[in-house]
Design a protein around this motif. Structure first.
Motif, PDB file in Angstrom:
ATOM      1  N   LEU A  56       0.819  -1.206   0.000  1.00 55.44           N
ATOM      2  CA  LEU A  56       0.000   0.000   0.000  1.00 55.44           C
ATOM      3  C   LEU A  56       0.860   1.267   0.000  1.00 55.44           C
ATOM      4  CD1 LEU A  56      -2.782   1.312   0.127  1.00 55.44           C
ATOM      5  CD2 LEU A  56      -2.663   1.151   2.612  1.00 55.44           C
ATOM      6  N   GLU A  57       1.949   1.262   0.756  1.00 55.34           N
ATOM      7  CA  GLU A  57       2.802   2.452   0.817  1.00 55.34           C
ATOM      8  C   GLU A  57       3.389   2.771  -0.556  1.00 55.34           C
ATOM      9  OE1 GLU A  57       5.605   1.316   3.732  1.00 55.34           O
ATOM     10  OE2 GLU A  57       4.223   1.601   5.397  1.00 55.34           O
ATOM     11  N   GLN A  58       3.819   1.746  -1.282  1.00 55.45           N
ATOM     12  CA  GLN A  58       4.372   1.966  -2.609  1.00 55.45           C
ATOM     13  C   GLN A  58       3.295   2.490  -3.560  1.00 55.45           C
ATOM     14  OE1 GLN A  58       5.766  -2.003  -3.177  1.00 55.45           O
ATOM     15  NE2 GLN A  58       7.878  -1.501  -2.621  1.00 55.45           N
ATOM     16  N   LEU A  59       2.097   1.946  -3.460  1.00 56.83           N
ATOM     17  CA  LEU A  59       0.996   2.390  -4.311  1.00 56.83           C
ATOM     18  C   LEU A  59       0.650   3.846  -4.040  1.00 56.83           C
ATOM     19  CD1 LEU A  59      -1.220   1.720  -6.361  1.00 56.83           C
ATOM     20  CD2 LEU A  59      -2.636   0.985  -4.459  1.00 56.83           C
ATOM     21  N   ARG A  64       0.926   9.685  -5.440  1.00 57.18           N
ATOM     22  CA  ARG A  64       1.376  11.047  -5.120  1.00 57.18           C
ATOM     23  C   ARG A  64       2.220  11.614  -6.253  1.00 57.18           C
ATOM     24  NH1 ARG A  64       1.943   9.014   0.073  1.00 57.18           N
ATOM     25  NH2 ARG A  64       4.110   8.505  -0.285  1.00 57.18           N
ATOM     26  N   GLU A  65       3.095  10.794  -6.803  1.00 56.86           N
ATOM     27  CA  GLU A  65       3.942  11.249  -7.904  1.00 56.86           C
ATOM     28  C   GLU A  65       3.110  11.596  -9.136  1.00 56.86           C
ATOM     29  OE1 GLU A  65       6.798   8.217  -8.646  1.00 56.86           O
ATOM     30  OE2 GLU A  65       7.795   8.475  -6.717  1.00 56.86           O
ATOM     31  N   ALA A  66       2.049  10.849  -9.355  1.00 56.99           N
ATOM     32  CA  ALA A  66       1.214  11.078 -10.528  1.00 56.99           C
ATOM     33  C   ALA A  66       0.297  12.283 -10.345  1.00 56.99           C
ATOM     34  CB  ALA A  66       0.381   9.840 -10.828  1.00 56.99           C
ATOM     35  N   GLY A  67       0.214  12.811  -9.154  1.00 52.54           N
ATOM     36  CA  GLY A  67      -0.622  13.988  -8.912  1.00 52.54           C
ATOM     37  C   GLY A  67      -1.978  13.635  -8.344  1.00 52.54           C
ATOM     38  N   GLY A  68      -2.210  12.384  -8.065  1.00 49.32           N
ATOM     39  CA  GLY A  68      -3.470  11.985  -7.451  1.00 49.32           C
ATOM     40  C   GLY A  68      -4.644  12.066  -8.406  1.00 49.32           C
ATOM     41  N   ILE A  69      -5.795  11.942  -7.849  1.00 51.85           N
ATOM     42  CA  ILE A  69      -7.021  11.997  -8.636  1.00 51.85           C
ATOM     43  C   ILE A  69      -7.472  13.444  -8.713  1.00 51.85           C
ATOM     44  CG2 ILE A  69      -9.421  11.260  -8.739  1.00 51.85           C
ATOM     45  CD1 ILE A  69      -8.567   8.784  -7.143  1.00 51.85           C
TER      46      ILE A  69
END
Length: 98
Positions: A56-59, A64-69
């Motif tokens: 879960l932490e990696q996901l 976060r890197e992708a900018g979230g939803i």
């Protein structure tokens, strides 16, 4: 014991017993040593090529890197002027006022 009357079931059972006997012999020689977790994970991922297991932490870090939803505001439907005129005309005809 009707299960063993079938040649197919006999063959399946023989194969299962051979595997159990081999496991017993291995344990007598080396003792009980369960597979390590790492080996089990490698075998699981081998079943599904092109995928890797993450926690879960990696996901969450990836998200976060992708900018979230990102939420997008939906446009509000506005009544067109022609529809408003029609509603007013019908109200006038029926004797109601808006």
């Amino acid at each position: 014991m009707a299960y063993f009357d079938s040649p197919k079931n006999k063959a399946i059972w023989k194969k299962e017993l051979e595997g159990l006997r081999a496991e017993r012999a291995r344990r007598e020689e080396n003792g009980f040593r369960p597979e390590t977790v790492e080996k089990a994970e490698v075998q699981k991922s081998a079943d599904r090529p092109g995928r890797r297991r993450i926690n879960l932490e990696q996901l969450e870090a990836i998200e976060r890197e992708a900018g979230g939803i990102r939420r997008v505001r939906r446009p509000v439907r506005e009544r067109s002027k022609t529809m408003e005129k029609q509603a007013v005309n019908q109200a006038e005809k029926s004797g109601r006022t808006m």
